[in-house]
Motif scaffolding. Sequence first.
Motif, short mmCIF file in Angstrom:
data_model
loop_
_atom_site.label_atom_id
_atom_site.label_comp_id
_atom_site.label_asym_id
_atom_site.label_seq_id
_atom_site.Cartn_x
_atom_site.Cartn_y
_atom_site.Cartn_z
N MET A 88 7.48 5.28 -5.01
CA MET A 88 6.11 4.85 -4.78
C MET A 88 5.82 3.64 -5.68
SD MET A 88 2.82 7.24 -4.68
CE MET A 88 1.24 6.62 -5.10
N PRO A 89 5.32 2.55 -5.08
CA PRO A 89 5.08 1.34 -5.87
C PRO A 89 3.92 1.52 -6.85
CG PRO A 89 4.30 1.04 -3.63
CD PRO A 89 4.98 2.38 -3.69
N ASN A 90 4.03 0.83 -7.97
CA ASN A 90 2.93 0.90 -8.92
C ASN A 90 1.88 -0.17 -8.61
OD1 ASN A 90 4.02 -1.46 -9.86
ND2 ASN A 90 4.85 -0.59 -11.74
N ILE A 91 0.79 -0.15 -9.35
CA ILE A 91 -0.34 -1.04 -9.06
C ILE A 91 0.03 -2.50 -9.24
CG2 ILE A 91 -2.66 -1.69 -9.84
CD1 ILE A 91 -3.23 1.23 -10.33
N ALA A 92 0.88 -2.81 -10.21
CA ALA A 92 1.26 -4.20 -10.45
C ALA A 92 2.04 -4.78 -9.27
CB ALA A 92 2.09 -4.29 -11.73
N ILE A 93 2.91 -3.98 -8.67
CA ILE A 93 3.69 -4.46 -7.51
C ILE A 93 2.77 -4.66 -6.32
CG2 ILE A 93 5.48 -3.81 -5.86
CD1 ILE A 93 6.93 -2.41 -8.16
N VAL A 94 1.87 -3.74 -6.08
CA VAL A 94 0.93 -3.87 -4.95
C VAL A 94 0.02 -5.08 -5.16
CG1 VAL A 94 -0.96 -2.76 -3.71
CG2 VAL A 94 1.01 -1.42 -4.42
N THR A 95 -0.42 -5.31 -6.39
CA THR A 95 -1.26 -6.47 -6.70
C THR A 95 -0.51 -7.76 -6.44
OG1 THR A 95 -2.40 -5.18 -8.39
CG2 THR A 95 -2.66 -7.56 -8.49
N SER A 96 0.72 -7.82 -6.89
CA SER A 96 1.55 -9.01 -6.65
C SER A 96 1.78 -9.22 -5.16
CB SER A 96 2.88 -8.85 -7.37
OG SER A 96 3.71 -9.95 -7.13
N PHE A 97 2.07 -8.15 -4.45
CA PHE A 97 2.27 -8.23 -3.00
C PHE A 97 1.04 -8.79 -2.30
CE2 PHE A 97 1.80 -6.15 1.16
CZ PHE A 97 2.90 -6.68 1.81
N LEU A 98 -0.13 -8.25 -2.63
CA LEU A 98 -1.37 -8.73 -2.00
C LEU A 98 -1.67 -10.18 -2.38
CD1 LEU A 98 -3.64 -5.58 -2.31
CD2 LEU A 98 -2.73 -6.58 -0.22
N GLY A 99 -1.32 -10.56 -3.59
CA GLY A 99 -1.51 -11.96 -3.99
C GLY A 99 -0.67 -12.90 -3.15
N TRP A 100 0.60 -12.56 -2.96
CA TRP A 100 1.47 -13.40 -2.14
C TRP A 100 1.05 -13.39 -0.67
CZ3 TRP A 100 4.02 -17.29 -3.73
CH2 TRP A 100 4.51 -17.32 -5.02
N CYS A 101 0.62 -12.23 -0.19
CA CYS A 101 0.12 -12.17 1.19
C CYS A 101 -1.09 -13.07 1.36
CB CYS A 101 -0.26 -10.73 1.56
SG CYS A 101 1.13 -9.66 1.87
N SER A 102 -1.96 -13.09 0.37
CA SER A 102 -3.15 -13.94 0.43
C SER A 102 -2.76 -15.41 0.47
CB SER A 102 -4.05 -13.68 -0.78
OG SER A 102 -4.50 -12.36 -0.79
N ILE A 103 -1.83 -15.81 -0.38
CA ILE A 103 -1.39 -17.20 -0.42
C ILE A 103 -0.77 -17.62 0.91
CG2 ILE A 103 0.30 -18.77 -1.48
CD1 ILE A 103 -0.25 -17.25 -4.12
N ILE A 104 0.09 -16.78 1.45
CA ILE A 104 0.74 -17.09 2.73
C ILE A 104 -0.29 -17.18 3.86
CG2 ILE A 104 2.32 -16.18 4.49
CD1 ILE A 104 3.98 -15.05 2.09
N ASN A 105 -1.22 -16.23 3.91
CA ASN A 105 -2.22 -16.25 4.98
C ASN A 105 -3.19 -17.42 4.85
OD1 ASN A 105 -1.67 -14.05 6.77
ND2 ASN A 105 -2.15 -12.68 5.08
N ILE A 106 -3.56 -17.79 3.64
CA ILE A 106 -4.41 -18.96 3.45
C ILE A 106 -3.66 -20.22 3.87
CG2 ILE A 106 -5.53 -20.40 1.69
CD1 ILE A 106 -6.26 -17.73 0.26
N GLY A 107 -2.36 -20.29 3.57
CA GLY A 107 -1.56 -21.42 4.02
C GLY A 107 -1.49 -21.53 5.54
N ILE A 108 -1.29 -20.41 6.20
CA ILE A 108 -1.27 -20.40 7.67
C ILE A 108 -2.62 -20.81 8.23
CG2 ILE A 108 -1.09 -18.90 9.70
CD1 ILE A 108 1.07 -17.33 8.15
N LEU A 109 -3.70 -20.33 7.61
CA LEU A 109 -5.05 -20.70 8.05
C LEU A 109 -5.29 -22.19 7.87
CD1 LEU A 109 -7.79 -19.67 9.10
CD2 LEU A 109 -8.44 -19.31 6.72
N LEU A 110 -4.87 -22.76 6.75
CA LEU A 110 -5.04 -24.19 6.52
C LEU A 110 -4.22 -25.02 7.51
CD1 LEU A 110 -5.05 -24.40 2.62
CD2 LEU A 110 -6.94 -24.89 4.18
N ILE A 111 -2.98 -24.63 7.74
CA ILE A 111 -2.14 -25.36 8.69
C ILE A 111 -2.74 -25.29 10.10
CG2 ILE A 111 0.11 -25.33 9.85
CD1 ILE A 111 1.30 -24.51 7.11
N SER A 112 -3.21 -24.11 10.49
CA SER A 112 -3.82 -23.95 11.81
C SER A 112 -5.07 -24.81 11.95
CB SER A 112 -4.18 -22.49 12.07
OG SER A 112 -3.05 -21.69 12.05
N THR A 113 -5.90 -24.79 10.92
CA THR A 113 -7.14 -25.56 10.96
C THR A 113 -6.85 -27.05 11.02
OG1 THR A 113 -8.25 -23.83 9.69
CG2 THR A 113 -9.32 -25.98 9.77
N LEU A 114 -5.95 -27.52 10.16
CA LEU A 114 -5.62 -28.94 10.17
C LEU A 114 -4.95 -29.36 11.48
CD1 LEU A 114 -4.37 -29.44 6.51
CD2 LEU A 114 -6.52 -30.21 7.52
#
Length: 81
Positions: A1-27
């Motif tokens: 079972m993952p600890n909170i630090a791993i889940v936090t890091s995972f969500l951080g990277w997911c956020s960065i990737i999704n914001i990048g996709i959103l910016l590319i789509s918008t542009l």
Amino acid sequence: MPNIAIVTSFLGWCSIINIGILLISTLSIIIMKERITALHNKLFGVKQTNLLSTYFQYLACYKLATIILNIVPYIALKIIV
């Protein structure tokens, strides 16, 4: 079972990737609006006037999903840790 630090890091990277996709789509939609609408008009047979509202709806839904499913949980976990 993952600890909170791993889940936090995972969500951080997911956020960065999704914001990048959103910016590319918008542009892409802003810069190449005519080409993209012509392509989607040929592929799906949707009128070009309807495509602009469809693009706006797509971007709005993607942004909301990114905020609700990635950014908010990331911030909540950062506050806890």
